[in-house]
Write a protein that holds these residues in place. Sequence first.
Motif, mmCIF file in Angstrom:
data_model
loop_
_atom_site.group_PDB
_atom_site.id
_atom_site.type_symbol
_atom_site.label_atom_id
_atom_site.label_comp_id
_atom_site.label_asym_id
_atom_site.label_seq_id
_atom_site.Cartn_x
_atom_site.Cartn_y
_atom_site.Cartn_z
ATOM 1 N N GLN A 64 -0.416 -35.385 -9.343
ATOM 2 C CA GLN A 64 0.935 -35.292 -9.852
ATOM 3 C C GLN A 64 1.854 -36.300 -9.169
ATOM 4 O O GLN A 64 2.713 -36.882 -9.785
ATOM 5 C CB GLN A 64 1.493 -33.880 -9.664
ATOM 6 N N ALA A 65 1.676 -36.510 -7.898
ATOM 7 C CA ALA A 65 2.515 -37.437 -7.166
ATOM 8 C C ALA A 65 2.297 -38.870 -7.630
ATOM 9 O O ALA A 65 3.173 -39.710 -7.494
ATOM 10 C CB ALA A 65 2.244 -37.324 -5.678
ATOM 11 N N ALA A 66 1.163 -39.146 -8.218
ATOM 12 C CA ALA A 66 0.860 -40.497 -8.654
ATOM 13 C C ALA A 66 1.516 -40.845 -9.990
ATOM 14 O O ALA A 66 1.462 -41.992 -10.398
ATOM 15 C CB ALA A 66 -0.653 -40.669 -8.753
ATOM 16 N N GLN A 67 2.111 -39.879 -10.640
ATOM 17 C CA GLN A 67 2.747 -40.155 -11.922
ATOM 18 C C GLN A 67 3.957 -41.063 -11.710
ATOM 19 O O GLN A 67 4.739 -40.880 -10.784
ATOM 20 C CB GLN A 67 3.186 -38.864 -12.608
ATOM 21 N N LYS A 68 4.093 -42.003 -12.593
ATOM 22 C CA LYS A 68 5.182 -42.965 -12.520
ATOM 23 C C LYS A 68 6.237 -42.562 -13.566
ATOM 24 O O LYS A 68 5.922 -42.436 -14.749
ATOM 25 C CB LYS A 68 4.629 -44.363 -12.800
ATOM 26 N N ILE A 69 7.453 -42.353 -13.099
ATOM 27 C CA ILE A 69 8.517 -41.843 -13.962
ATOM 28 C C ILE A 69 9.640 -42.882 -14.066
ATOM 29 O O ILE A 69 10.051 -43.465 -13.068
ATOM 30 C CB ILE A 69 9.084 -40.513 -13.427
ATOM 31 N N ALA A 70 10.125 -43.092 -15.282
ATOM 32 C CA ALA A 70 11.230 -44.014 -15.524
ATOM 33 C C ALA A 70 12.374 -43.267 -16.199
ATOM 34 O O ALA A 70 12.185 -42.185 -16.748
ATOM 35 C CB ALA A 70 10.769 -45.156 -16.416
ATOM 36 N N VAL A 71 13.561 -43.854 -16.125
ATOM 37 C CA VAL A 71 14.713 -43.301 -16.829
ATOM 38 C C VAL A 71 15.330 -44.398 -17.691
ATOM 39 O O VAL A 71 15.188 -45.586 -17.401
ATOM 40 C CB VAL A 71 15.790 -42.728 -15.867
#
Length: 167
Positions: free
Chosen positions: A20-27
């Motif tokens: 889960q920590a490896a997920q890359k999130i953008a806004v």
Amino acid sequence: MKKIIATAALVLATLAPAAQAAQKIAVINMQGLVAQHPNAEGLQQRVQDAFAERVTEMQKMQEQGIEMQQKLEKDGAMMSADQRTEIERKMQSLQADMQLKGKALQEDMQKKGQEEQRVILMEIGKAVEKVAKAEGYDIVLEARSVMWADESNNISAKVLEAVQQGN
């Protein structure tokens, strides 16, 4: 056997948070993207142009009503009761017609505006998907729904560039 299952469960439990920590999130700032979209600037003008003929018709009807009202005020004292009644009925009929046509015009203009905006939103959606895939983002969130995000996670400029280049 129980030891192997317990060990496997322990390994999976420790790996899950790491995955889960490896997920890359953008806004993205969707409102800003819509406002800066190349087609957004002329949207209102395109809608008005599409209905210019009907708007002109409504203006003519309004002018007719004003003329009738002025005639009634100016010549009303010299008119017979039947003449006054006839003009008043014409004015009422014109006003009812204007309300009906005005409401239909407003609804049609709103629908056209929504259709135009839907096209813009679809283009932005495609650009978001393209940029997110190219940059390796797993999740893209709208900036208004996020309490805080580092500016390096904001891909709005890249999305706008993709839109301007035609996705």
